[in-house]
Scaffold this active site. Structure first.
Site: not given
Length: 394
Positions: A216, A344, A359
């Site tokens: 992004h 997990d 990110s």
């Protein structure tokens, strides 16, 4: 006879309902499929998520494919782009981001006390928050000091500003005023010329040394605008701690920049992430230590088990289990193509799930680099959005 008519009528209704159901189902698929896909040179279009959809006989050409439900009911024609998927080194490595803007960004405006009046020269000139000021009196700006100097040396004369607002190039005439309290000429605005932070590398092209991260854009925290960059550096980062994410409050990776060296240059900040080129030494180091995967195109993604490559401590990534819960093939938002769920227990114990700084963490599924984490859900830090890896391909 009357009973026969009733049976015939009921049969007709059932047949009509069945036909409507079949074509309604076809419409369901049509709304969810993209207008175009990229496939290998000799491949047919096949969405792994929808095995019941296939190309009709003779319906797949070099540049177009007609997908049908069970090979019988046409669903949608999609355009084809032929390109072999590249082999990419999966990232997961955190890196420090240092960006110098192309010009300066206006982050706020304010009043200046002048002869008993409060005046905002920037607002009077039509300058708005989010504008990028590139020139002052035809002199290129590379820092906040450059703009302040132009205003301070104006002596109250007009300063012509060349600025960008969205896609528009504009000119503003700023008339500085003298601040009685500060004893200097001022323009009534605050600007930013640089930004720094931490992100995660998604992939490296071993052949070219090019890399991409985040998934992004980097946006200004005050304006929300994408930051245009003049130059930038990617530097090594050591993760020193994690603020765990909880419901209502995103967590974050905490780290320090390692100043002894740099990874490479950054040259592009856009909707799909930040891009750059590695230095030769960093490229050799990462190429020797990381795994390579073929790029997975959007049609290769399926709901179900996957892995994410994340660095939750130190500087080396590990693989953790996750699940792709939903997929938007239509491309309505190019950075929110999938919903990813961290499953997990080890990663959840360390981070709470997805945190800021993750990110760009790559997602591996069925031996392919299929996407990257982009956002976290504030209401549930174990879940967030992910982008298709092909949307990040520079």
């Amino acid at each position: 006879m009357q009973m026969f008519r009733k049976i015939k009528k009921a049969s007709a209704i059932l047949l009509s309902a069945a036909i409507f159901g079949i074509f309604g189902t076809a419409g369901f698929y049509s709304l969810r499929l993209p207008e175009s896909v990229t496939v290998g040179a000799a491949e047919n279009v096949q969405f792994m998520q929808y095995p019941e959809l296939r190309c009709t006989d003779g319906g797949c050409t070099q540049d177009k494919a007609t997908l049908s439900l069970f090979g019988a009911i046409p669903v949608k024609s999609v355009n084809i782009r032929r390109e072999e998927p590249p082999s990419l080194i999966a990232g997961g490595t955190p890196f420090g981001i240092k960006l110098l803007m192309d010009g300066v960004m206006v982050t706020a405006t304010g009043k200046v006390d002048c002869a008993g009046e409060d005046i905002c020269p920037a607002e009077l000139a039509g300058v708005e928050v989010g504008d990028i000021i590139r020139l002052a009196n035809d002199v290129r700006l590379s820092s906040n000091n450059d703009l302040q100097q132009a205003i301070a040396e104006s002596g109250g004369q007009d300063v012509t500003l060349s600025l960008t607002r969205g896609n528009a190039e504009l000119t503003a005439c700023l008339h500085p005023v003298f601040s009685e309290s500060a004893g200097e000429w001022r323009g009534g605005m605050w600007v930013r010329d640089s930004i720094a932070g931490i992100g995660t590398m998604t992939y490296i092209n071993k052949e070219t040394g090019e890399f991409a991260g985040l998934g992004h854009p980097i946006c200004d925290t005050d304006t929300g605008e994408i930051i245009p960059i003049q130059s930038g550096e990617a530097v090594p980062v050591e993760i020193t701690g994690v603020q765990k994410g909880i419901v209502g409050k995103p967590g974050e990776l905490r780290g320090r920049f390692m100043r002894s060296s740099y990874i490479g240059i950054l040259d592009r900040n856009c909707e799909s992430g930040i891009y750059g080129r590695l230095s030769v030494s960093a490229s050799d180091l990462l190429a020797d230590s990381a795994e390579e995967y073929p790029l997975g195109y959007r049609q290769d993604a399926v709901t179900g088990k996957a892995e994410v490559c994340v660095t939750a401590n130190g500087s080396a990534p590990q693989k953790y289990s996750a699940e792709i819960e939903s997929i938007d093939f239509s491309g309505a938002d190019d950075t929110k193509n999938m919903v990813i769920h961290i499953t997990d227990p080890e990663l959840i114990a360390k981070t709470g799930g997805i945190v800021q700084g993750m990110s760009g963490s790559p997602i591996i599924q069925n031996g392919r680099l299929i996407g990257a984490i982009t956002h976290v859900f504030v209401s549930d830090p174990t879940r967030g959005y992910a982008i298709f890896a092909e949307n990040m391909l520079g």
